[in-house]
Write a protein that holds these residues in place. Structure first.
Motif, PDB file in Angstrom:
ATOM      1  N   CYS A 139      15.789  13.428   2.115  1.00 53.08           N
ATOM      2  CA  CYS A 139      16.512  14.400   1.296  1.00 53.08           C
ATOM      3  C   CYS A 139      17.990  14.035   1.347  1.00 53.08           C
ATOM      4  CB  CYS A 139      16.310  15.815   1.831  1.00 53.08           C
ATOM      5  SG  CYS A 139      14.579  16.318   1.858  1.00 53.08           S
ATOM      6  N   ILE A 140      18.583  13.874   0.171  1.00 51.47           N
ATOM      7  CA  ILE A 140      19.994  13.503   0.061  1.00 51.47           C
ATOM      8  C   ILE A 140      20.679  14.516  -0.848  1.00 51.47           C
ATOM      9  CG2 ILE A 140      21.617  11.785  -0.801  1.00 51.47           C
ATOM     10  CD1 ILE A 140      19.855   9.637   0.217  1.00 51.47           C
TER      11      ILE A 140
ATOM     12  N   ASP B 135      20.085  21.603  -4.738  1.00 52.28           N
ATOM     13  CA  ASP B 135      20.626  20.434  -5.434  1.00 52.28           C
ATOM     14  C   ASP B 135      20.273  19.109  -4.759  1.00 52.28           C
ATOM     15  OD1 ASP B 135      22.189  20.978  -3.229  1.00 52.28           O
ATOM     16  OD2 ASP B 135      24.086  20.579  -4.229  1.00 52.28           O
ATOM     17  N   THR B 136      19.363  19.148  -3.802  1.00 52.05           N
ATOM     18  CA  THR B 136      18.996  17.961  -3.039  1.00 52.05           C
ATOM     19  C   THR B 136      18.147  16.995  -3.855  1.00 52.05           C
ATOM     20  OG1 THR B 136      19.100  19.175  -0.961  1.00 52.05           O
ATOM     21  CG2 THR B 136      17.772  17.203  -0.962  1.00 52.05           C
ATOM     22  N   HIS B 137      18.406  15.705  -3.678  1.00 54.41           N
ATOM     23  CA  HIS B 137      17.559  14.663  -4.264  1.00 54.41           C
ATOM     24  C   HIS B 137      16.404  14.453  -3.295  1.00 54.41           C
ATOM     25  CE1 HIS B 137      21.477  12.863  -6.142  1.00 54.41           C
ATOM     26  NE2 HIS B 137      21.238  14.104  -6.533  1.00 54.41           N
ATOM     27  N   LEU B 138      15.205  14.604  -3.775  1.00 54.37           N
ATOM     28  CA  LEU B 138      14.011  14.535  -2.936  1.00 54.37           C
ATOM     29  C   LEU B 138      13.293  13.210  -3.152  1.00 54.37           C
ATOM     30  CD1 LEU B 138      12.714  18.127  -3.760  1.00 54.37           C
ATOM     31  CD2 LEU B 138      14.151  17.432  -1.826  1.00 54.37           C
TER      32      LEU B 138
ATOM     33  N   LEU C 285      32.250  12.136  -4.475  1.00 56.74           N
ATOM     34  CA  LEU C 285      31.194  11.263  -4.991  1.00 56.74           C
ATOM     35  C   LEU C 285      30.181  10.890  -3.909  1.00 56.74           C
ATOM     36  CD1 LEU C 285      33.305   8.862  -7.247  1.00 56.74           C
ATOM     37  CD2 LEU C 285      31.815  10.744  -7.975  1.00 56.74           C
ATOM     38  N   ALA C 286      30.502  11.182  -2.659  1.00 54.60           N
ATOM     39  CA  ALA C 286      29.617  10.845  -1.543  1.00 54.60           C
ATOM     40  C   ALA C 286      28.386  11.753  -1.516  1.00 54.60           C
ATOM     41  CB  ALA C 286      30.379  10.973  -0.226  1.00 54.60           C
ATOM     42  N   HIS C 287      27.404  11.328  -0.742  1.00 60.67           N
ATOM     43  CA  HIS C 287      26.186  12.107  -0.543  1.00 60.67           C
ATOM     44  C   HIS C 287      25.957  12.304   0.951  1.00 60.67           C
ATOM     45  CE1 HIS C 287      25.573  10.844  -4.675  1.00 60.67           C
ATOM     46  NE2 HIS C 287      24.695  11.826  -4.775  1.00 60.67           N
ATOM     47  N   TRP C 288      25.103  13.256   1.271  1.00 65.57           N
ATOM     48  CA  TRP C 288      24.756  13.561   2.660  1.00 65.57           C
ATOM     49  C   TRP C 288      23.255  13.384   2.840  1.00 65.57           C
ATOM     50  CZ3 TRP C 288      23.589  19.017   4.671  1.00 65.57           C
ATOM     51  CH2 TRP C 288      23.398  18.998   6.059  1.00 65.57           C
TER      52      TRP C 288
ATOM     53  N   GLU D 109       0.813  -1.214   0.000  1.00 67.77           N
ATOM     54  CA  GLU D 109       0.000   0.000   0.000  1.00 67.77           C
ATOM     55  C   GLU D 109       0.853   1.274   0.000  1.00 67.77           C
ATOM     56  OE1 GLU D 109      -2.212   0.702   3.755  1.00 67.77           O
ATOM     57  OE2 GLU D 109      -1.077  -1.005   4.514  1.00 67.77           O
ATOM     58  N   PHE D 110       2.181   1.102   0.005  1.00 69.88           N
ATOM     59  CA  PHE D 110       3.100   2.238   0.020  1.00 69.88           C
ATOM     60  C   PHE D 110       3.920   2.258  -1.258  1.00 69.88           C
ATOM     61  CE2 PHE D 110       2.467   0.852   4.400  1.00 69.88           C
ATOM     62  CZ  PHE D 110       2.009   2.020   4.983  1.00 69.88           C
ATOM     63  N   LYS D 111       4.294   3.444  -1.701  1.00 68.01           N
ATOM     64  CA  LYS D 111       5.233   3.548  -2.817  1.00 68.01           C
ATOM     65  C   LYS D 111       6.241   4.646  -2.496  1.00 68.01           C
ATOM     66  CE  LYS D 111       2.177   6.401  -5.560  1.00 68.01           C
ATOM     67  NZ  LYS D 111       1.290   6.493  -6.679  1.00 68.01           N
ATOM     68  N   ILE D 112       7.445   4.450  -3.006  1.00 67.03           N
ATOM     69  CA  ILE D 112       8.544   5.384  -2.781  1.00 67.03           C
ATOM     70  C   ILE D 112       8.981   5.911  -4.136  1.00 67.03           C
ATOM     71  CG2 ILE D 112      10.914   5.609  -1.942  1.00 67.03           C
ATOM     72  CD1 ILE D 112      10.184   3.206  -0.024  1.00 67.03           C
ATOM     73  N   LEU D 113       8.991   7.232  -4.267  1.00 64.68           N
ATOM     74  CA  LEU D 113       9.334   7.855  -5.545  1.00 64.68           C
ATOM     75  C   LEU D 113      10.360   8.957  -5.357  1.00 64.68           C
ATOM     76  CD1 LEU D 113       5.737   8.313  -7.004  1.00 64.68           C
ATOM     77  CD2 LEU D 113       7.364   6.507  -7.558  1.00 64.68           C
ATOM     78  N   LYS D 114      11.278   9.051  -6.327  1.00 68.20           N
ATOM     79  CA  LYS D 114      12.181  10.199  -6.373  1.00 68.20           C
ATOM     80  C   LYS D 114      11.420  11.317  -7.077  1.00 68.20           C
ATOM     81  CE  LYS D 114      16.805  11.674  -7.572  1.00 68.20           C
ATOM     82  NZ  LYS D 114      18.051  11.335  -8.275  1.00 68.20           N
ATOM     83  N   LEU D 115      11.369  12.467  -6.448  1.00 73.08           N
ATOM     84  CA  LEU D 115      10.604  13.590  -6.980  1.00 73.08           C
ATOM     85  C   LEU D 115      11.460  14.470  -7.876  1.00 73.08           C
ATOM     86  CD1 LEU D 115       8.584  14.651  -3.802  1.00 73.08           C
ATOM     87  CD2 LEU D 115       7.976  12.981  -5.564  1.00 73.08           C
ATOM     88  N   SER D 116      10.834  15.068  -8.843  1.00 74.09           N
ATOM     89  CA  SER D 116      11.515  16.034  -9.708  1.00 74.09           C
ATOM     90  C   SER D 116      11.522  17.391  -9.020  1.00 74.09           C
ATOM     91  CB  SER D 116      10.788  16.135 -11.053  1.00 74.09           C
ATOM     92  OG  SER D 116       9.559  16.812 -10.876  1.00 74.09           O
ATOM     93  N   GLU D 117      12.295  18.297  -9.556  1.00 73.91           N
ATOM     94  CA  GLU D 117      12.350  19.649  -9.006  1.00 73.91           C
ATOM     95  C   GLU D 117      10.971  20.311  -9.077  1.00 73.91           C
ATOM     96  OE1 GLU D 117      13.970  22.521  -6.831  1.00 73.91           O
ATOM     97  OE2 GLU D 117      14.933  20.623  -7.307  1.00 73.91           O
ATOM     98  N   LEU D 118      10.188  19.966 -10.091  1.00 76.97           N
ATOM     99  CA  LEU D 118       8.839  20.534 -10.229  1.00 76.97           C
ATOM    100  C   LEU D 118       7.906  20.047  -9.115  1.00 76.97           C
ATOM    101  CD1 LEU D 118       8.336  20.251 -14.093  1.00 76.97           C
ATOM    102  CD2 LEU D 118       8.810  22.327 -12.761  1.00 76.97           C
TER     103      LEU D 118
END
Length: 143
Positions: free
Chosen positions: A52-53, A35-38, A59-62, A5-14
């Motif tokens: 938020c990453i 510049d965060t990946h949402l 090359l690492a992320h936070w 019943e859950f879904k996980i999506l990477k969101l666009s800037e829009l």
């Protein structure tokens, strides 16, 4: 819990305003630099969690934010969201957390690590530790 019943999506800037509205609804103080990946955790059409990453100069992320809506906490959703998001990154992911959150992040593959931080994160951690007892942790791709 029925995870279908859950879904996980990477969101666009829009789609950023959707996550901003989610955080505002819960008075979350999460910051989402440009510049965060949402990432969003949905139950039906509703966002109930986010990650938020942010890329670093290496090359690492936070991982600078993980939030689950209060009514959905303590159901394993934070771990489900975190692990799905981490599976999309092939390089190290760093985070800062309060000491009481160490067991949660330990359980999800992070290790306490006080060396090797990208310079920008080292500077942030030093500043943040002036007001909070934060610990740096690492999810190393090679682990």
């Amino acid at each position: 819990m029925n995870t279908t019943e859950f879904k996980i999506l990477k969101l666009s800037e829009l789609e950023r305003p959707l996550l901003e509205k989610f955080h505002k609804t819960y008075k979350s103080q999460m910051k989402m630099p440009a510049d965060t990946h949402l990432w969003a955790l949905y139950k039906g059409k509703d966002i109930i969690g986010s990650v938020c990453i942010t890329p670093t100069e290496t090359l690492a992320h936070w991982l600078n934010a993980l939030y689950i809506a209060p009514d959905f906490r303590n159901q394993g959703l934070a771990s489900m969201l975190l692990n799905k998001v981490l599976s999309n990154y092939i390089h190290d992911v760093w985070l800062f957390c309060l000491p009481e959150l160490i067991p949660f992040y330990d359980k999800n593959g992070f290790l306490r690590c006080e060396f090797g931080l990208p310079e920008s994160l080292e500077d942030k951690l030093t500043r943040y530790q002036l007001t909070k007892p934060l610990i740096s942790m690492l999810h190393a791709h090679s682990l």
